[in-house]
Design an enzyme around this catalytic site. Structure first.
Site, PDB file in Angstrom:
ATOM      1  N   GLY A  14      41.433  45.272  54.051  1.00 24.72           N
ATOM      2  CA  GLY A  14      42.332  46.587  53.828  1.00 24.72           C
ATOM      3  C   GLY A  14      43.408  46.438  54.777  1.00 24.72           C
ATOM      4  CE  LYS A  37      51.111  40.234  51.559  1.00 21.58           C
ATOM      5  NZ  LYS A  37      49.676  40.561  52.351  1.00 21.58           N
ATOM      6  CB  SER A  41      49.053  33.797  48.621  1.00 21.29           C
ATOM      7  OG  SER A  41      49.846  33.087  49.636  1.00 21.29           O
ATOM      8  CB  ALA A 117      49.421  36.244  54.042  1.00 22.49           C
TER       9      ALA A 117
END
Length: 236
Positions: A14, A37, A41, A117
């Site tokens: 989350g 961000k 991926s 990520a």
């Protein structure tokens, strides 16, 4: 100018929702908030082009209409560790591109919320990890942790890695709380073991769905559950 890097103890815990909720809560306090961000991926495809569903979620929650090339400069098709996904596509992740995009966003906003990520030790390229990116950008971090059983171990190891790599940690946010003895006792133990504050516990909201762009009540949940003032005091 300030930035906060949102990382986590694992993938699919989350981070995107928490990052969006925090950005929205800070915006409601009157700050000019940007989102980022750096690497996506598993980027989705639309009209033959890749896009970052996480970046779009972050932007939608705060009503941002910024340049997507700045907000998500690296798009990778496969839902794998970025280093692996990039290698499969014959790409090289450009760290200078990421840093320059972040600096431009930082110039444009009071605060930039940056979502990583996967977990803190996921490799971006070769042996360059998410933790290395955090130090490369010179940012403090917030650790997002699961509420479920096992989170003490995962969170302790994540915080130890952050400490070893010199990352200032603002605190831990426990996400997706559903109740139960493990969930109720873990935050206190995490704080006692590490000395790092638990900034709050966000309850489960079934209406939140990042993939489908459904924010549920994430901004109000962050406002109600997280010590926003402590975060503001830390970065300013």
């Amino acid at each position: 100018m300030a930035g906060i890097f949102i990382t986590g103890t694992d993938t699919n815990i989350g981070k995107t929702a928490v990052a969006a909720g925090l950005a929205g809560a800070l915006k409601n306090k009157g700050y000019n908030v940007g989102v980022m961000k750096p690497v996506q991926s598993g980027a989705a495809a639309r009209n033959g082009k890749l896009y970052s569903q996480d970046a779009e979620f972050l932007m939608d929650v705060i009503g941002e209409q910024g340049e997507t090339g700045l907000i998500c400069p690296v798009l990778l098709r496969e839902a794998l560790a970025p280093s692996v996904a990039a290698e499969l596509e014959g790409k090289t992740i450009d760290l200078n591109l990421i840093r320059n995009a972040y600096l431009e966003l930082e110039r444009m906003h009071d605060i930039v919320i940056v979502e990583g990520a996967g977990g803190i030790a996921v490799p971006l390229k070769n042996k360059f990890l998410i933790s290395d990116l955090i130090t490369y950008l010179g940012m403090p971090a917030i650790i997002v942790a699961r509420a479920a059983l096992g989170t003490i171990n995962h969170t302790f190891l994540t915080l130890e890695h952050a400490k070893r790599t010199g990352i200032p940690v603002i605190g831990v946010i426990v996400n997706n709380y559903r109740g139960g003895v493990a969930e109720e006792t873990s935050p206190k133990i995490i704080n006692e073991l590490t000395g790092i504050p638990v900034l709050g516990i966000i309850p489960h909201d079934p209406a939140i769905d990042v993939e489908w762009g459904r924010p549920g009540d994430i901004v109000s949940l962050v406002e109600e559950s997280i010590d926003i003032e402590r975060i503001i005091h830390f970065i300013f």
